[in-house]
Each structure stands twice: as C-alpha cells, then as structure tokens.
Design a protein around this motif. Structure first.
Motif, PDB file in Angstrom:
ATOM      1  N   GLY A 183       3.340  93.628  17.975  1.00 16.31           N
ATOM      2  CA  GLY A 183       3.220  93.034  19.582  1.00 16.31           C
ATOM      3  C   GLY A 183       3.416  91.599  19.340  1.00 16.31           C
ATOM      4  O   GLY A 183       4.175  91.147  20.389  1.00 16.31           O
ATOM      5  N   CYS A 184       2.548  90.606  18.593  1.00 17.29           N
ATOM      6  CA  CYS A 184       2.716  89.476  18.869  1.00 17.29           C
ATOM      7  C   CYS A 184       3.226  88.695  17.750  1.00 17.29           C
ATOM      8  O   CYS A 184       3.364  87.495  17.753  1.00 17.29           O
ATOM      9  CB  CYS A 184       1.226  88.962  19.049  1.00 17.29           C
ATOM     10  SG  CYS A 184       0.301  89.084  17.476  1.00 17.29           S
ATOM     11  N   ALA A 185       3.642  89.399  16.483  1.00 16.63           N
ATOM     12  CA  ALA A 185       4.435  88.724  15.494  1.00 16.63           C
ATOM     13  C   ALA A 185       3.690  87.756  14.616  1.00 16.63           C
ATOM     14  O   ALA A 185       4.114  86.931  13.854  1.00 16.63           O
ATOM     15  CB  ALA A 185       5.830  87.969  16.086  1.00 16.63           C
ATOM     16  N   ARG A 186       2.290  87.879  14.790  1.00 12.83           N
ATOM     17  CA  ARG A 186       1.519  87.247  13.923  1.00 12.83           C
ATOM     18  C   ARG A 186       1.129  88.110  12.655  1.00 12.83           C
ATOM     19  O   ARG A 186       1.088  89.130  12.725  1.00 12.83           O
ATOM     20  CB  ARG A 186       0.161  86.647  14.606  1.00 12.83           C
ATOM     21  CG  ARG A 186       0.335  85.900  15.632  1.00 12.83           C
ATOM     22  CD  ARG A 186      -1.148  85.413  16.271  1.00 12.83           C
ATOM     23  NE  ARG A 186      -1.562  86.649  17.085  1.00 12.83           N
ATOM     24  CZ  ARG A 186      -2.874  86.544  17.490  1.00 12.83           C
ATOM     25  NH1 ARG A 186      -3.689  85.642  17.112  1.00 12.83           N
ATOM     26  NH2 ARG A 186      -3.402  87.884  17.943  1.00 12.83           N
ATOM     27  N   THR A 187       0.739  87.298  11.511  1.00  7.19           N
ATOM     28  CA  THR A 187       0.106  87.795  10.496  1.00  7.19           C
ATOM     29  C   THR A 187      -1.221  88.434  10.471  1.00  7.19           C
ATOM     30  O   THR A 187      -1.902  87.781  11.389  1.00  7.19           O
ATOM     31  CB  THR A 187       0.314  86.986   9.214  1.00  7.19           C
ATOM     32  OG1 THR A 187      -0.558  85.761   9.319  1.00  7.19           O
ATOM     33  CG2 THR A 187       1.721  86.364   8.953  1.00  7.19           C
ATOM     34  N   LEU A 188      -1.775  89.226   9.751  1.00  8.59           N
ATOM     35  CA  LEU A 188      -3.297  89.400   9.732  1.00  8.59           C
ATOM     36  C   LEU A 188      -3.978  88.356   9.724  1.00  8.59           C
ATOM     37  O   LEU A 188      -5.159  88.198  10.292  1.00  8.59           O
ATOM     38  CB  LEU A 188      -3.550  90.596   8.629  1.00  8.59           C
ATOM     39  CG  LEU A 188      -3.159  92.040   9.264  1.00  8.59           C
ATOM     40  CD1 LEU A 188      -3.445  92.948   7.953  1.00  8.59           C
ATOM     41  CD2 LEU A 188      -3.925  92.447  10.112  1.00  8.59           C
ATOM     42  N   GLU A 189      -3.680  87.382   8.744  1.00  9.78           N
ATOM     43  CA  GLU A 189      -4.497  86.367   8.444  1.00  9.78           C
ATOM     44  C   GLU A 189      -4.568  85.364   9.827  1.00  9.78           C
ATOM     45  O   GLU A 189      -5.542  84.873  10.103  1.00  9.78           O
ATOM     46  CB  GLU A 189      -4.012  85.495   7.524  1.00  9.78           C
ATOM     47  CG  GLU A 189      -4.064  86.018   5.857  1.00  9.78           C
ATOM     48  CD  GLU A 189      -3.043  87.091   5.670  1.00  9.78           C
ATOM     49  OE1 GLU A 189      -1.943  87.170   6.301  1.00  9.78           O
ATOM     50  OE2 GLU A 189      -3.276  88.030   4.841  1.00  9.78           O
ATOM     51  N   GLU A 190      -3.365  85.259  10.398  1.00  9.37           N
ATOM     52  CA  GLU A 190      -3.539  84.398  11.626  1.00  9.37           C
ATOM     53  C   GLU A 190      -4.194  84.991  12.685  1.00  9.37           C
ATOM     54  O   GLU A 190      -4.860  84.205  13.512  1.00  9.37           O
ATOM     55  CB  GLU A 190      -1.984  84.438  12.127  1.00  9.37           C
ATOM     56  CG  GLU A 190      -1.128  83.363  10.954  1.00  9.37           C
ATOM     57  CD  GLU A 190       0.424  83.539  11.522  1.00  9.37           C
ATOM     58  OE1 GLU A 190       1.085  82.512  10.869  1.00  9.37           O
ATOM     59  OE2 GLU A 190       0.885  84.364  12.011  1.00  9.37           O
ATOM     60  N   ILE A 191      -4.298  86.429  12.701  1.00 14.06           N
ATOM     61  CA  ILE A 191      -4.684  87.158  13.841  1.00 14.06           C
ATOM     62  C   ILE A 191      -6.449  87.133  13.766  1.00 14.06           C
ATOM     63  O   ILE A 191      -7.260  86.668  14.310  1.00 14.06           O
ATOM     64  CB  ILE A 191      -4.390  88.787  13.650  1.00 14.06           C
ATOM     65  CG1 ILE A 191      -3.090  88.661  14.386  1.00 14.06           C
ATOM     66  CG2 ILE A 191      -5.465  89.549  14.601  1.00 14.06           C
ATOM     67  CD1 ILE A 191      -2.355  90.384  13.923  1.00 14.06           C
ATOM     68  N   ALA A 192      -6.803  87.169  12.084  1.00 13.61           N
ATOM     69  CA  ALA A 192      -8.180  86.983  12.233  1.00 13.61           C
ATOM     70  C   ALA A 192      -8.689  85.859  12.162  1.00 13.61           C
ATOM     71  O   ALA A 192     -10.045  85.794  12.776  1.00 13.61           O
ATOM     72  CB  ALA A 192      -8.344  87.567  10.452  1.00 13.61           C
ATOM     73  N   ALA A 193      -7.898  84.770  11.822  1.00 14.86           N
ATOM     74  CA  ALA A 193      -8.570  83.427  11.900  1.00 14.86           C
ATOM     75  C   ALA A 193      -8.417  82.832  13.531  1.00 14.86           C
ATOM     76  O   ALA A 193      -8.893  81.671  13.689  1.00 14.86           O
ATOM     77  CB  ALA A 193      -7.801  82.268  10.992  1.00 14.86           C
ATOM     78  N   TRP A 194      -7.547  83.222  14.236  1.00 15.55           N
ATOM     79  CA  TRP A 194      -7.169  82.773  15.511  1.00 15.55           C
ATOM     80  C   TRP A 194      -8.452  81.997  16.297  1.00 15.55           C
ATOM     81  O   TRP A 194      -8.208  80.882  16.671  1.00 15.55           O
ATOM     82  CB  TRP A 194      -6.558  83.701  16.523  1.00 15.55           C
ATOM     83  CG  TRP A 194      -5.948  83.140  17.657  1.00 15.55           C
ATOM     84  CD1 TRP A 194      -6.447  82.886  18.733  1.00 15.55           C
ATOM     85  CD2 TRP A 194      -4.704  82.256  17.838  1.00 15.55           C
ATOM     86  NE1 TRP A 194      -5.335  82.174  19.707  1.00 15.55           N
ATOM     87  CE2 TRP A 194      -4.290  81.943  18.898  1.00 15.55           C
ATOM     88  CE3 TRP A 194      -3.668  82.409  16.606  1.00 15.55           C
ATOM     89  CZ2 TRP A 194      -3.290  81.240  19.260  1.00 15.55           C
ATOM     90  CZ3 TRP A 194      -2.715  81.652  16.992  1.00 15.55           C
ATOM     91  CH2 TRP A 194      -2.506  81.052  18.404  1.00 15.55           C
TER      92      TRP A 194
END
Length: 76
Positions: A22-33
């Motif tokens: 959906g947003c093209a972020r990594t899991l790490e980027e999503i978790a840290a957002w």
C-alpha cells in the motif's frame, strides 16, 4: 502537527521487496513512524515514489502466469 503517514490502509507486505504493497514502506519504517522526527519522515517520503513504481512493476510481473514451456528435450 508533523508529516502525515503515507499509509493508505492496504497493509500487506510484499515478500520479495520487503515493502508494504500500500505505502511502499518497510516494516521498520512503519513501526518507527510515530517516533521518527520530521526530517527522517521526509527522507522516507522521498523514497516512496520510486519504490511504489518498482513495486507496481514487481506486482504486474507476478500477476502473469509462467508461460507453458515444455521441459527441455520434450516434444509436444
């Protein structure tokens, strides 16, 4: 207020790329957002257009079935 999340509520990770479909972020980027400073969020935002384009290419390639090719040496 800060930079908004790029989430579009299509939360499915693409195994080969490691990006959310959906947003093209990594899991790490999503978790840290939520805890990222705006400068870091902006760096991620700048990566997303290229990632999204690449992800669309990957998804399109995966949607096509493999051609029906007989094994080597096999005559039809």
């Amino acid at each position: 207020m800060g930079l908004p999340s790029p989430c579009v509520n299509v939360c499915r990770m693409h195994a080969a790329s490691g990006w959310c479909e959906g947003c093209a972020r990594t899991l790490e980027e999503i978790a840290a957002w939520g805890s990222l400073p705006d400068e870091a969020k902006l760096r991620v935002w700048r990566l997303l257009p290229e990632r999204s384009a690449r992800l669309q290419d990957l998804l399109a390639a995966e949607a096509w079935p493999e051609p029906d090719v007989p094994p080597a040496g096999c005559a039809r």
